[in-house]
Design a protein around this motif. Structure first.
Motif: not given
Length: 259
Positions: A100-104, A199-200, A206-209
């Motif tokens: 998954k996208p991980l945003i700090g 944006p996510y 699935g494409a992001v992963a």
């Protein structure tokens, strides 16, 4: 379920993973490392989660290693120290490979392992007042298990500026070094993070992963061999006279012999 962290997921599937030891400046204990690893696996397997935000409760993002955890390691044998170092390595790898996208959301200071945690985020936004630093060499130790992630984030040339000196640096330099994508006033931090999240929510999960996995495959190699090497490097430093002096001086609240 967790003692040192919290997870909250909104209706959009945006999960906020929060380090929750504000009284300890979110310093990492063995328990926290285990819980973060478990949380990363849990979030990675949850199809309802689209994005993960990583942040800390209170004034600091993460102050590095917990003092009690470090004090306990002074009396451990090398094998047991290696097991403790592996907890940190496994936690960072679990977050680094999170599908998954991980945003700090770096709301405060980050030292040592806290810099490592910022480094595994896909993008990290920081408050403009924060301070960061890789402070391990002050204790006669080295930023070993976090090293592959810090180098992957900064690149070797940038890392050499701060990897060995233990000097502290402010938020603008953290951007120059590549640790933070940008900095904003504290009051604007949530809005800046939201801008990274939005944006996510309009792209295929699935494409992001798959795209994230591809970037890791094409980027610097961080595999079991690399992780084992960093653990052994750290264990070796724990056995050194410098580590004995540096850590002893720290707990005795005096300067080490080399300062």
């Amino acid at each position: 379920m967790f003692e040192t962290i919290t997870i909250e997921t909104d209706a959009r599937g945006v999960a906020t993973l929060t380090l929750n030891r504000p009284e300890k400046h979110n310093a990492m204990s063995g328990k926290m490392l285990e819980e973060l690893t478990s949380a990363a696996l849990q979030l990675g397997q949850d199809d309802s989660v689209r994005v993960v935000i990583l942040t800390g409760e209170g004034k600091s993002f993460c102050a590095g290693g917990d003092l009690g955890w470090m004090r306990a390691q002074r009396d451990m044998d090398p094998e047991t120290r290696g097991k403790e170092a592996r907890k940190l390595a496994e936690m960072l790898q679990a977050l680094n490979t999170l599908p998954k996208p991980l945003i700090g959301r770096v709301q405060g200071n980050a030292f040592g392992g806290g810099v490592g945690m910022a480094s595994v985020c896909d993008v990290a936004v920081g408050a403009d007042h924060l301070t960061m630093g890789l402070t391990e060499t002050r204790l006669g130790l080295i930023p070993a298990t976090i090293g592959p992630y810090v180098l992957s984030r900064m690149g070797e040339a940038m890392a050499r500026r701060v990897f060995m000196s233990a000097r502290l640096f402010k938020a603008p330099e953290a951007v120059t070094l590549g640790l933070l994508a940008r900095i904003v006033p504290s009051n604007d931090l949530d809005a800046a993070v939201e801008a990274e999240v939005l944006p996510y929510l309009s792209v295929a999960p699935g494409a992001v992963a798959s795209a994230k996995a591809l970037t890791r495959a094409l980027g610097p190699k961080i595999d079991d061999e690399i992780i084992d090497m960093t653990i052994q490097a750290l264990v070796s430093r724990w056995e050194s006279d410098e580590a004995e002096e540096g850590i002893g001086a720290f707990f005795d609240k005096r300067k080490p012999s080399w300062a």
